[in-house]
Scaffold this active site. Structure first.
Site, short mmCIF file in Angstrom:
data_model
loop_
_atom_site.label_atom_id
_atom_site.label_comp_id
_atom_site.label_asym_id
_atom_site.label_seq_id
_atom_site.Cartn_x
_atom_site.Cartn_y
_atom_site.Cartn_z
N ARG A 153 -15.50 47.29 -20.94
CA ARG A 153 -14.50 47.37 -21.99
C ARG A 153 -14.19 45.94 -22.44
O ARG A 153 -14.29 45.00 -21.67
CB ARG A 153 -13.23 48.04 -21.49
N LYS A 177 -9.55 49.85 -15.67
CA LYS A 177 -8.29 50.56 -15.86
C LYS A 177 -7.67 50.94 -14.52
O LYS A 177 -8.37 51.32 -13.59
CB LYS A 177 -8.55 51.85 -16.67
N HIS A 255 -16.31 48.25 -28.80
CA HIS A 255 -16.54 49.50 -28.08
C HIS A 255 -17.88 50.13 -28.46
O HIS A 255 -18.45 50.88 -27.67
CB HIS A 255 -15.40 50.48 -28.36
N ARG A 258 -20.40 49.13 -26.03
CA ARG A 258 -20.25 49.92 -24.79
C ARG A 258 -20.93 51.27 -24.95
O ARG A 258 -21.64 51.74 -24.05
CB ARG A 258 -18.76 50.07 -24.48
N HIS A 281 -15.68 55.52 -15.67
CA HIS A 281 -14.99 56.75 -16.05
C HIS A 281 -14.51 57.49 -14.80
O HIS A 281 -15.28 57.67 -13.86
CB HIS A 281 -15.95 57.68 -16.83
N TYR A 290 -21.98 61.43 -24.23
CA TYR A 290 -23.20 60.71 -24.61
C TYR A 290 -24.41 61.64 -24.65
O TYR A 290 -25.38 61.34 -25.35
CB TYR A 290 -23.44 59.53 -23.68
#
Length: 312
Positions: A153, A177, A255, A258, A281, A290
């Protein structure tokens, strides 16, 4: 301004999210904005967080819809309200959660924008061409190579510590995160771009020391309060590089690189669970988007390249 009671509810909730769940700063800011808007709306109607019922929460969502807010924004606001009241219930401030059984508007599932490998190659070349000085151009190339090689990110990229890439590592520790850590491998081009940037960076740091300046602890330093390049600065840089590369800048954000990382890995045969780990994730369902991007690409190939399709 919210009443003292509303401010106490919101600030205590945000503190708990940060301390117990390790919520990221941007997540906390989003919660805070949503809840302050809800509390302000309640107060203008003579209500309060402590006594709002299900009908009131639903009326607020209708108000948000009337303002023209997107489905995703309304869904996020409902989620923020629901979590606040769940916390209030756990703390004994409320005997119920009035938002618990409200069905949200749902999010519009959009396929992530991505780039072809050829687009990425042009972006990388443009990054190396952009910059007033040689060290800026080396820095830009290193940032783009890192982003595409790791799928980080943008917030993870700009706050990457200098110590994380010392010693020509094959893997880099990334703090993502919720303060969660993961290891991501570096490609050969990314390692080469990093080595070139570090040589210039070390020369600059040494020159700074002679003038009594302490070197930044971040790999990509900046003049801002954080001591590192800002996300906004890098976002603008990506747009400029897209223009230099002859790519519509509306198609390209940090992004997007990414997304390109994940899509190209999947197209190359990588396992979905591996991509989930590399992207950081929490849920593989997030990564599964994806597969739809790849399905659309394969469908397009069949419709445009198959001999019978061309005859039709």
């Amino acid at each position: 301004m919210p009443t003292p009671d509303a401010s106490r509810w919101i600030s205590t909730f945000l503190d708990a999210q940060a301390a117990e769940l390790g919520a990221a700063r941007n997540t906390l800011l989003a919660y805070g904005r949503d809840l302050l808007d809800f509390a302000g709306w309640l107060e203008r109607r003579g209500g309060a967080l402590a006594d709002a019922g299900r009908d009131t929460v639903e009326a607020y969502l209708i108000h948000c819809d009337a303002q023209g807010l997107a489905k995703a924004t309304r869904a996020r606001r409902l989620s923020s309200i629901r979590q606040l009241y769940r916390f209030a219930f756990d703390e004994g401030w409320r005997a119920d959660n009035p938002a618990l059984r409200i069905a949200g508007p749902g999010k519009v599932q959009r396929l992530p924008k991505t780039l072809s490998p050829e687009d990425v190659s042009r972006l990388l070349e443009a990054a190396e061409a952009k910059g007033r000085t040689a060290d800026e151009r080396l820095r830009n190339r290193a940032m783009f190579e890192l982003l595409y090689a790791t799928g980080m990110r943008v917030s993870e990229l700009v706050t990457l510590p200098l110590a994380a890439v010392r010693g020509d590592p094959r893997m880099v520790l990334v703090r993502g995160k919720g303060d969660k850590e993961r290891m991501v491998p570096l490609s050969t081009p990314a390692r080469a771009a990093l080595a070139n940037w570090l040589r210039h960076r070390d020369t600059e740091d040494e020159a700074g020391r002679t003038r009594g300046l302490a070197p930044s602890k971040y790999l990509f330093s900046g003049a801002g309060a954080g001591g590192h390049m800002t996300r906004q600065h890098f976002h603008l840089m990506v747009k400029d590089c897209a223009i230099l590369a002859g790519i519509d800048p509306a198609r390209v954000t940090p992004h997007t690189l990414r997304h390109a990382f994940a899509t190209h890995l999947l197209a190359g045969g990588a396992d979905l669970r591996v991509i989930q780990t590399l992207l950081g994730h929490a849920d593989v369902a997030t990564t599964e988007i994806y597969t739809h991007v790849l399905d659309d690409h394969l469908k397009d190939l069949v419709l445009t390249r198959h001999p019978l399709a061309r005859k039709g």
